[in-house]
Design an enzyme around this catalytic site. Structure first.
Site, short mmCIF file in Angstrom:
data_model
loop_
_atom_site.label_atom_id
_atom_site.label_comp_id
_atom_site.label_asym_id
_atom_site.label_seq_id
_atom_site.Cartn_x
_atom_site.Cartn_y
_atom_site.Cartn_z
N GLY A 10 7.92 0.16 -1.49
CA GLY A 10 7.93 -1.23 -1.02
C GLY A 10 9.07 -1.53 -0.07
O GLY A 10 9.14 -0.99 1.03
N VAL B 263 0.33 -8.62 0.80
CA VAL B 263 1.29 -8.11 1.78
C VAL B 263 1.06 -8.74 3.16
O VAL B 263 2.01 -9.19 3.81
CB VAL B 263 1.23 -6.56 1.86
CG1 VAL B 263 2.25 -6.05 2.88
CG2 VAL B 263 1.49 -5.93 0.50
N ASP C 203 -0.96 6.28 -8.00
CA ASP C 203 -0.16 5.65 -6.92
C ASP C 203 1.19 6.38 -6.75
O ASP C 203 1.58 6.71 -5.62
CB ASP C 203 0.06 4.17 -7.28
CG ASP C 203 0.96 3.46 -6.30
OD1 ASP C 203 0.46 2.99 -5.27
OD2 ASP C 203 2.18 3.37 -6.56
N GLY D 240 5.54 -6.06 -4.52
CA GLY D 240 5.61 -7.52 -4.40
C GLY D 240 5.54 -7.93 -2.94
O GLY D 240 5.80 -7.14 -2.03
N LYS E 116 2.51 8.64 -3.46
CA LYS E 116 3.82 8.45 -2.78
C LYS E 116 4.62 9.75 -2.81
O LYS E 116 5.31 10.08 -1.83
CB LYS E 116 4.58 7.31 -3.47
CG LYS E 116 3.92 5.95 -3.24
CD LYS E 116 4.46 4.90 -4.17
CE LYS E 116 3.82 3.55 -3.92
NZ LYS E 116 4.07 2.56 -4.97
N LYS F 103 -0.41 4.04 1.10
CA LYS F 103 -0.11 5.43 0.70
C LYS F 103 -1.37 6.20 0.32
O LYS F 103 -1.44 7.42 0.52
CB LYS F 103 0.89 5.48 -0.46
CG LYS F 103 0.48 4.72 -1.71
CD LYS F 103 0.91 3.29 -1.62
CE LYS F 103 0.25 2.40 -2.62
NZ LYS F 103 0.89 1.08 -2.69
N GLU G 113 6.82 2.69 6.56
CA GLU G 113 7.96 2.47 5.65
C GLU G 113 7.52 1.83 4.33
O GLU G 113 8.03 2.18 3.27
CB GLU G 113 9.00 1.58 6.34
CG GLU G 113 10.27 1.34 5.55
CD GLU G 113 11.04 2.63 5.26
OE1 GLU G 113 11.60 3.20 6.19
OE2 GLU G 113 11.06 3.06 4.07
N VAL H 190 5.90 3.73 0.72
CA VAL H 190 6.61 4.31 -0.43
C VAL H 190 7.76 3.37 -0.80
O VAL H 190 8.61 3.06 0.03
CB VAL H 190 7.19 5.71 -0.10
CG1 VAL H 190 7.92 6.28 -1.31
CG2 VAL H 190 6.08 6.65 0.34
P1 NAP Z 1 -4.63 -7.36 -1.48
O1 NAP Z 1 -3.79 -8.48 -1.95
O2 NAP Z 1 -5.82 -6.95 -2.28
O3 NAP Z 1 -5.06 -7.71 0.02
C1 NAP Z 1 -6.00 -6.93 0.72
C2 NAP Z 1 -6.55 -7.77 1.85
O4 NAP Z 1 -7.45 -6.98 2.59
C3 NAP Z 1 -7.27 -9.01 1.39
O5 NAP Z 1 -6.92 -10.06 2.23
C4 NAP Z 1 -8.72 -8.64 1.59
O6 NAP Z 1 -9.56 -9.69 1.95
C5 NAP Z 1 -8.63 -7.73 2.77
N1 NAP Z 1 -9.79 -6.84 2.83
C6 NAP Z 1 -10.21 -5.97 1.89
N2 NAP Z 1 -11.30 -5.32 2.31
C7 NAP Z 1 -11.56 -5.81 3.54
C8 NAP Z 1 -12.56 -5.59 4.51
N3 NAP Z 1 -13.53 -4.69 4.26
N4 NAP Z 1 -12.53 -6.28 5.65
C9 NAP Z 1 -11.55 -7.19 5.89
N5 NAP Z 1 -10.58 -7.46 5.02
C10 NAP Z 1 -10.61 -6.80 3.87
O7 NAP Z 1 -3.75 -6.04 -1.30
P2 NAP Z 1 -2.18 -5.95 -1.04
O8 NAP Z 1 -1.47 -5.94 -2.35
O9 NAP Z 1 -1.79 -6.92 -0.01
O10 NAP Z 1 -2.09 -4.45 -0.50
C11 NAP Z 1 -2.35 -4.14 0.86
C12 NAP Z 1 -1.83 -2.72 1.11
O11 NAP Z 1 -0.42 -2.68 0.89
C13 NAP Z 1 -2.42 -1.64 0.20
O12 NAP Z 1 -2.56 -0.45 0.92
C14 NAP Z 1 -1.34 -1.47 -0.88
O13 NAP Z 1 -1.37 -0.18 -1.46
C15 NAP Z 1 -0.11 -1.65 -0.04
N6 NAP Z 1 1.09 -2.04 -0.77
C16 NAP Z 1 1.04 -3.12 -1.60
C17 NAP Z 1 2.19 -3.51 -2.26
C18 NAP Z 1 2.21 -4.68 -3.19
O14 NAP Z 1 3.23 -4.90 -3.84
N7 NAP Z 1 1.15 -5.46 -3.28
C19 NAP Z 1 3.38 -2.79 -2.07
C20 NAP Z 1 3.39 -1.69 -1.20
C21 NAP Z 1 2.22 -1.33 -0.57
P3 NAP Z 1 -9.89 -10.92 0.99
O15 NAP Z 1 -8.62 -11.71 0.94
O16 NAP Z 1 -10.96 -11.63 1.72
O17 NAP Z 1 -10.28 -10.33 -0.32
N1 HSE Z 2 1.16 -1.07 -6.77
C1 HSE Z 2 2.32 -0.51 -6.17
C2 HSE Z 2 3.44 -0.49 -7.19
C3 HSE Z 2 2.71 -1.34 -4.99
O1 HSE Z 2 3.31 -1.11 -8.22
O2 HSE Z 2 4.43 0.18 -6.96
C4 HSE Z 2 3.80 -0.70 -4.18
O3 HSE Z 2 3.30 0.42 -3.51
#
Ligand code: NAP
Ligand code: HSE
Length: 440
Positions: free
Chosen positions: A136, A17, A203, A304, A207, A107, A131, A134
């Site tokens: 995306g 993200v 998850d 995504g 939400k 969330k 926003e 919940v």
């Molecule tokens: P991700 O790809 O695992 O990215 C997390 C990032 O945080 C990585 O860059 C990681 O570093 C960094 N990180 C983790 N621990 C850390 C620390 N202690 N100090 C500094 N950096 C640290 O996760 P994501 O999918 O982007 O999700 C991020 C957030 O968005 C989460 O809360 C997730 O629930 C939410 N979210 C995600 C999606 C989705 O579709 N992916 C959708 C809605 C909401 P490294 O790169 O060095 O490992």
């Molecule tokens: N892992 C979550 C999902 C990301 O699949 O809906 C969005 O919050």
């Protein structure tokens, strides 16, 4: 526009993200400046490992490793995009204490520590925008808290876990194995760092607690309501549901039931003729019914990189324009009135799908029917196909195993739980008995 200072942002966490947010802010900067009336600048992107490829080219001096930079006077807003609840919670507290607004997609953090964090934000006169937390890219937080504010909300029924919906679609429509579908969801960046949270219903339940608090003022924690994931489903269940005219979806529900709020997150058989049944891949749908507006449907990509980043950037634009202050007081507004209490799970009334692997011998079906009958659960229909495991494969002297599916008439969760206790003791049934609610 020329007179306003840029909104200065520190992105903390540059994974799926965070990289998407940086890309949008850098690539669409002129468009965003026109919409915001001022520029939005990424001043710092704080990561653990600065050598790791991030899929985005940042200007010199932006990539950094020190959390101290969040406190810099050059920063107005911190985007917490790390995930998890420990470091992320510390980041949000540090940002608020340093007088910064916060934007988060987290969330899990809001569900677990939202009360404390919103209290801190209020004390500091700052905003937490969420926003993206919940559904995306689907603008449901704004829809619920602003566009539908005139309504007394009656119900929310939602597919809010993109990963589970993607897995269920892949399994039924593309004949993927469960394991392959999980791996594909991870590759596509839909799944949480630990995909267990997606497939066990955590998850979606997190939400649901956010939506329930916004809509009904009810503060629920995860242990307050039934929560079940898709991890116990078999392809055969999706096929039986299809045969009966239903699609299985991980459905999160919050609805008024008399003086109570009914809450649950469970894989549910949704009748084919309902809009929710047609939601496929990582798409989400949230059906919100208000007393004035009637039913509304919010739908789009719920997970995504770019859809989620779109929601994060929309929060930044709200902050830049100065309209974001409206979002956080709403979570607290309800504290002044009596929120709905959660309906005890035993009192939830629904029809159910029961799937047994039963021993193909005289009396099996009558044992099942007797247990259900003893708990006043009435059978609406049933399916039994020819044996799933041929007698020749089940070992010498062993009876074959047949799948047996029962659809009940409306009954209570309490009656079903009492029947479950006897069904799982019944020698004629394999231990993998599955029960799912039905939405007609
Ligand atoms: P991700 O790809 O695992 O990215 C997390 C990032 O945080 C990585 O860059 C990681 O570093 C960094 N990180 C983790 N621990 C850390 C620390 N202690 N100090 C500094 N950096 C640290 O996760 P994501 O999918 O982007 O999700 C991020 C957030 O968005 C989460 O809360 C997730 O629930 C939410 N979210 C995600 C999606 C989705 O579709 N992916 C959708 C809605 C909401 P490294 O790169 O060095 O490992
Ligand atoms: N892992 C979550 C999902 C990301 O699949 O809906 C969005 O919050």
């Amino acid at each position: 526009m020329a007179d306003l200072q840029p909104l200065r942002v520190a992105i903390v966490g540059l994974g799926t993200v965070g990289s998407g947010v940086a890309k949008i802010l850098l690539e669409n900067s002129q468009h965003i400046a026109r919409r915001s009336g001022r520029e939005i600048d990424v001043v710092f992107a704080i990561v653990r490992d600065p050598t790791k490829p991030r899929g985005v080219t940042l200007p010199d001096g932006v990539l950094a490793t020190s959390f101290e930079l969040m406190e810099s006077p050059e920063i107005d807003v911190v985007c917490e995009l790390i995930g998890g609840t420990t470091t992320a919670g510390d980041v949000v507290r540090q940002a608020l204490n340093a007088g910064k607004h916060v934007v988060t997609a987290n969330k899990a953090l809001l569900c677990e520590q939202g009360d404390e964090l919103f209290q801190l934000a209020r004390e500091k006169g700052k905003t937490i925008c969420f926003e993206a937390a919940v559904a995306g890219g689907v603008p449901v937080i704004e829809g619920l808290s602003q566009s539908l504010a005139a309504n007394q909300i009656q119900s929310i029924e939602a597919i809010v876990n993109g990963t589970s919906n993607f897995i269920l679609t892949e399994m039924l429509d593309h004949q993927s194995s469960y394991e392959d579908a999980v791996a594909r969801a991870q590759e596509k960046g839909y799944a949480e760092a630990d995909p267990t949270m997606d497939v066990d219903g955590t998850d979606a339940a997190q939400k649901l607690t956010i939506l329930a608090q916004l809509a009904f003022g009810t503060k629920a924690s995860l242990n307050d309501f039934p929560r079940q994931g898709i991890d116990k489903l078999k392809l055969a269940d999706l096929k039986y549901a299809d045969e009966l005219g239903y699609r299985v979806k991980l459905l999160a529900v919050a609805k008024r039931n008399g003086d109570f709020l009914e809450l649950h997150t469970q894989p549910t058989l949704i009748h084919d003729n309902l809009p929710m049944a047609a939601i496929y891949d990582a798409y989400n749908m949230i059906e919100i019914e208000g007393d004035a507006v009637g039913k509304t449907w919010f739908s789009g990509m719920g997970a995504g990189q770019m859809p989620t980043a779109s929601a994060v950037v929309s929060d930044l634009i709200d902050l830049a324009v100065g309209r974001a202050q409206q979002t956080f007081p709403l979570l607290d507004l309800w504290g002044q009135s009596e929120p709905l209490r959660i309906l005890p799970a035993e009192k939830i009334e629904r029809r159910y799908y029961l799937r047994f692997h039963a021993i193909d011998q005289p009396g099996t079906i009558s044992s099942i029917a007797t247990i259900l009958g003893n708990h006043e659960i009435s059978i609406a229909s049933c399916i039994q196909h020819e044996f799933e495991i041929h007698p020749a494969d089940s070992g010498e002297g062993k009876a074959s195993i047949v799948p047996f599916v029962v659809i009940t008439h409306t009954t209570t969760e309490g009656q079903m739980r009492a029947a479950d206790e006897e069904l799982i003791q019944c020698d004629a049934i394999e231990p993998d008995y599955l029960r799912l609610p039905i939405q007609d």
